[in-house]
Scaffold this motif. Sequence first.
Motif, PDB file in Angstrom:
ATOM      1  N   ASP A 116       0.890  -1.151   0.000  1.00 14.97           N
ATOM      2  CA  ASP A 116       0.000   0.000   0.000  1.00 14.97           C
ATOM      3  C   ASP A 116       0.933   1.205   0.000  1.00 14.97           C
ATOM      4  O   ASP A 116       1.415   1.619   1.055  1.00 14.97           O
ATOM      5  CB  ASP A 116      -0.901  -0.017   1.231  1.00 14.97           C
ATOM      6  N   GLY A 117       1.245   1.704  -1.181  1.00 14.72           N
ATOM      7  CA  GLY A 117       2.295   2.721  -1.295  1.00 14.72           C
ATOM      8  C   GLY A 117       3.619   2.065  -0.950  1.00 14.72           C
ATOM      9  O   GLY A 117       4.008   1.075  -1.566  1.00 14.72           O
ATOM     10  N   THR A 118       4.297   2.577   0.071  1.00 15.74           N
ATOM     11  CA  THR A 118       5.562   1.983   0.510  1.00 15.74           C
ATOM     12  C   THR A 118       5.390   1.176   1.786  1.00 15.74           C
ATOM     13  O   THR A 118       6.369   0.823   2.442  1.00 15.74           O
ATOM     14  CB  THR A 118       6.630   3.073   0.739  1.00 15.74           C
ATOM     15  N   ASN A 119       4.156   0.884   2.139  1.00 11.96           N
ATOM     16  CA  ASN A 119       3.882   0.094   3.338  1.00 11.96           C
ATOM     17  C   ASN A 119       3.553  -1.346   2.975  1.00 11.96           C
ATOM     18  O   ASN A 119       2.861  -1.606   1.991  1.00 11.96           O
ATOM     19  CB  ASN A 119       2.699   0.689   4.115  1.00 11.96           C
ATOM     20  N   LEU A 120       4.044  -2.259   3.795  1.00 11.63           N
ATOM     21  CA  LEU A 120       3.696  -3.670   3.648  1.00 11.63           C
ATOM     22  C   LEU A 120       2.400  -3.934   4.408  1.00 11.63           C
ATOM     23  O   LEU A 120       2.233  -3.448   5.534  1.00 11.63           O
ATOM     24  CB  LEU A 120       4.793  -4.558   4.225  1.00 11.63           C
TER      25      LEU A 120
END
Length: 167
Positions: A116-120
């Motif tokens: 999610d964007g740069t989030n896991l």
Amino acid sequence: MSHLPEAPASPPARPPEAVALFNTVLTSELLVNACWAKAQQGTTGLAWPAAYLILPLTLHPETRDSLPRDRRITLARWAVRNHDLLADMEYRVANMALPTKRAIRHGLRARRLGLDGTNLVALARPKSATSQWPTELSDSVKAARFCGQWFNAIETHMAFELLGIGG
């Protein structure tokens, strides 16, 4: 006289204990558990750099055993109380970078992790520990979930600083 290129050196063999401990399915599931636990109390996934802290915190037996049982104890408070465990944390994080990368790649390929964007993010709820699980596995999963929750209460760069990484 012909010069043949040298045969590429084979990668160094990893000790069997390291292969078992750093099994990509296991390490990926620890990340899934951390991401899932974080999402239960937060609105975003686990920041990509924070994923590199999960395995050193959950697989190192002394560190894992020192993690608090009380969710009200912050990472900052724990770090102050356990400064002796943090003496080699930067080394452990660096040493676990490759197993973490493998775990992330496996989780993404297996569709257990997503971005999610740069989030896991965990794409499905992970299984909870049962009495049939070995104690070390159960303790590691619980520790991963606890650490995931910690990252709801602290900025990732502050976590790195508190743990003595990159300073």
